[in-house]
Design a protein around this motif. Sequence first.
Motif, PDB file in Angstrom:
ATOM      1  N   PRO A   1       0.818  -1.210   0.000  1.00  0.00           N
ATOM      2  CA  PRO A   1       0.000   0.000   0.000  1.00  0.00           C
ATOM      3  C   PRO A   1       0.854   1.264   0.000  1.00  0.00           C
ATOM      4  CG  PRO A   1      -0.152  -1.123   2.126  1.00  0.00           C
ATOM      5  CD  PRO A   1       0.681  -1.978   1.227  1.00  0.00           C
ATOM      6  N   LYS A   2       0.232   2.339  -0.416  1.00  0.00           N
ATOM      7  CA  LYS A   2       0.859   3.675  -0.410  1.00  0.00           C
ATOM      8  C   LYS A   2       2.015   3.790  -1.401  1.00  0.00           C
ATOM      9  CE  LYS A   2      -1.666   5.108   3.105  1.00  0.00           C
ATOM     10  NZ  LYS A   2      -2.644   6.149   3.013  1.00  0.00           N
ATOM     11  N   VAL A   3       1.951   3.004  -2.495  1.00  0.00           N
ATOM     12  CA  VAL A   3       2.945   3.088  -3.574  1.00  0.00           C
ATOM     13  C   VAL A   3       2.253   3.689  -4.784  1.00  0.00           C
ATOM     14  CG1 VAL A   3       4.371   1.747  -5.182  1.00  0.00           C
ATOM     15  CG2 VAL A   3       4.326   1.145  -2.756  1.00  0.00           C
ATOM     16  N   GLU A   4       2.929   4.635  -5.427  1.00  0.00           N
ATOM     17  CA  GLU A   4       2.314   5.297  -6.583  1.00  0.00           C
ATOM     18  C   GLU A   4       3.354   5.675  -7.622  1.00  0.00           C
ATOM     19  OE1 GLU A   4       0.469   8.755  -4.885  1.00  0.00           O
ATOM     20  OE2 GLU A   4       2.375   9.689  -4.412  1.00  0.00           O
TER      21      GLU A   4
ATOM     22  N   TRP B   1      10.432   0.200   1.768  1.00  0.00           N
ATOM     23  CA  TRP B   1       9.026   0.576   1.942  1.00  0.00           C
ATOM     24  C   TRP B   1       8.717   0.763   3.428  1.00  0.00           C
ATOM     25  CZ3 TRP B   1       4.966  -1.828   4.456  1.00  0.00           C
ATOM     26  CH2 TRP B   1       3.702  -1.320   4.188  1.00  0.00           C
ATOM     27  N   ARG B   2       9.163  -0.172   4.258  1.00  0.00           N
ATOM     28  CA  ARG B   2       8.931  -0.067   5.703  1.00  0.00           C
ATOM     29  C   ARG B   2       9.673   1.132   6.288  1.00  0.00           C
ATOM     30  NH1 ARG B   2       6.224  -3.947   8.099  1.00  0.00           N
ATOM     31  NH2 ARG B   2       7.053  -3.413  10.142  1.00  0.00           N
ATOM     32  N   ALA B   3      10.896   1.373   5.845  1.00  0.00           N
ATOM     33  CA  ALA B   3      11.679   2.492   6.375  1.00  0.00           C
ATOM     34  C   ALA B   3      11.048   3.840   6.021  1.00  0.00           C
ATOM     35  CB  ALA B   3      13.108   2.419   5.844  1.00  0.00           C
TER      36      ALA B   3
ATOM     37  N   LYS C   1       5.878   5.918  11.215  1.00  0.00           N
ATOM     38  CA  LYS C   1       5.866   4.865  12.246  1.00  0.00           C
ATOM     39  C   LYS C   1       4.460   4.581  12.770  1.00  0.00           C
ATOM     40  CE  LYS C   1      10.084   4.544  11.496  1.00  0.00           C
ATOM     41  NZ  LYS C   1      10.301   3.871  10.239  1.00  0.00           N
ATOM     42  N   LYS C   2       3.670   5.624  12.983  1.00  0.00           N
ATOM     43  CA  LYS C   2       2.307   5.420  13.485  1.00  0.00           C
ATOM     44  C   LYS C   2       1.471   4.648  12.462  1.00  0.00           C
ATOM     45  CE  LYS C   2      -1.511   7.942  15.550  1.00  0.00           C
ATOM     46  NZ  LYS C   2      -2.008   9.242  15.990  1.00  0.00           N
ATOM     47  N   TRP C   3       1.596   5.014  11.189  1.00  0.00           N
ATOM     48  CA  TRP C   3       0.853   4.321  10.137  1.00  0.00           C
ATOM     49  C   TRP C   3       1.298   2.870  10.049  1.00  0.00           C
ATOM     50  CZ3 TRP C   3       1.987   1.491   5.889  1.00  0.00           C
ATOM     51  CH2 TRP C   3       0.922   1.216   5.014  1.00  0.00           C
ATOM     52  N   LEU C   4       2.607   2.642  10.119  1.00  0.00           N
ATOM     53  CA  LEU C   4       3.141   1.292  10.005  1.00  0.00           C
ATOM     54  C   LEU C   4       2.648   0.400  11.143  1.00  0.00           C
ATOM     55  CD1 LEU C   4       4.937  -0.520   8.285  1.00  0.00           C
ATOM     56  CD2 LEU C   4       6.886   0.255   9.650  1.00  0.00           C
TER      57      LEU C   4
ATOM     58  N   HIS D   1      -0.870  -0.498  10.315  1.00  0.00           N
ATOM     59  CA  HIS D   1      -0.878  -1.435   9.181  1.00  0.00           C
ATOM     60  C   HIS D   1      -0.488  -2.838   9.648  1.00  0.00           C
ATOM     61  CE1 HIS D   1       0.352  -3.818   5.897  1.00  0.00           C
ATOM     62  NE2 HIS D   1       0.897  -2.946   5.138  1.00  0.00           N
ATOM     63  N   ASP D   2       0.586  -2.931  10.421  1.00  0.00           N
ATOM     64  CA  ASP D   2       1.055  -4.233  10.904  1.00  0.00           C
ATOM     65  C   ASP D   2      -0.007  -4.912  11.773  1.00  0.00           C
ATOM     66  OD1 ASP D   2       3.407  -3.892   9.530  1.00  0.00           O
ATOM     67  OD2 ASP D   2       4.616  -3.434  11.305  1.00  0.00           O
ATOM     68  N   ALA D   3      -0.686  -4.129  12.587  1.00  0.00           N
ATOM     69  CA  ALA D   3      -1.697  -4.687  13.487  1.00  0.00           C
ATOM     70  C   ALA D   3      -2.890  -5.244  12.716  1.00  0.00           C
ATOM     71  CB  ALA D   3      -2.155  -3.625  14.474  1.00  0.00           C
ATOM     72  N   THR D   4      -3.243  -4.618  11.599  1.00  0.00           N
ATOM     73  CA  THR D   4      -4.405  -5.065  10.828  1.00  0.00           C
ATOM     74  C   THR D   4      -4.051  -6.081   9.740  1.00  0.00           C
ATOM     75  OG1 THR D   4      -4.228  -3.192   9.301  1.00  0.00           O
ATOM     76  CG2 THR D   4      -5.668  -2.924  11.229  1.00  0.00           C
ATOM     77  N   SER D   5      -2.764  -6.263   9.473  1.00  0.00           N
ATOM     78  CA  SER D   5      -2.327  -7.176   8.411  1.00  0.00           C
ATOM     79  C   SER D   5      -2.042  -8.584   8.914  1.00  0.00           C
ATOM     80  CB  SER D   5      -1.074  -6.632   7.722  1.00  0.00           C
ATOM     81  OG  SER D   5      -1.360  -5.408   7.099  1.00  0.00           O
ATOM     82  N   ARG D   6      -2.155  -8.833  10.176  1.00  0.00           N
ATOM     83  CA  ARG D   6      -1.811 -10.151  10.731  1.00  0.00           C
ATOM     84  C   ARG D   6      -2.944 -11.102  10.669  1.00  0.00           C
ATOM     85  NH1 ARG D   6       2.881  -8.949  14.841  1.00  0.00           N
ATOM     86  NH2 ARG D   6       3.508  -7.079  13.862  1.00  0.00           N
TER      87      ARG D   6
END
Length: 120
Positions: A21-24, A103-105, A109-112, A115-120
Motif C-alpha cells: 500500500p501507499k505506492v504510486e 518501503w517499511r523504512a 511509524k504510526k501508520w506502520l 498497518h502491521d496490526a491489521t495485516s496479521r
Amino acid sequence: MSEPIRDWPELRAFALSLDLPKVEDAVSWGNPNLKAHGKLWCWWSPYIDAAIFKGSAEERDMLMAAAPETFVIHDHYVNTGLILVAGGKIERDWAEARLRRTWRALAPKKWLASHDATSR
C-alpha cells in the motif's frame, strides 16, 4: 533461477506486483519513478543503464566491492547513499528484499504500526 530484471518497465511492474500500500507512480526531475508514502522509492537512472534503490554509502561500497559488474556507480551519485544495480543484473529476490525494507523504512511509524496490526 528466474530471469534478472532488465529495465524500468520490468522493475516498475515487479515493484507494483508486491502489492504494497501507499505506492504510486510519480515523475521527479522529468523522470518516472515509484514513490512509497510520498517519498522516492525506486527509479531508473537517466545517466546509466541502472536501477536506483535507497541504501547507504557504506552498503553500496561493500556491494560494489563484492560484485562490481552488478553494483555500479555514476559520478552523479557518488556523494549519496543510493545503490545502483546494472540493468539485466537485478536479482528478483534481492530487489524484493530491498524494496520491502525500504518501503517499511519510508512509512510513518504510526501508520506502520496500524498497518502491521491489521495485516496479521
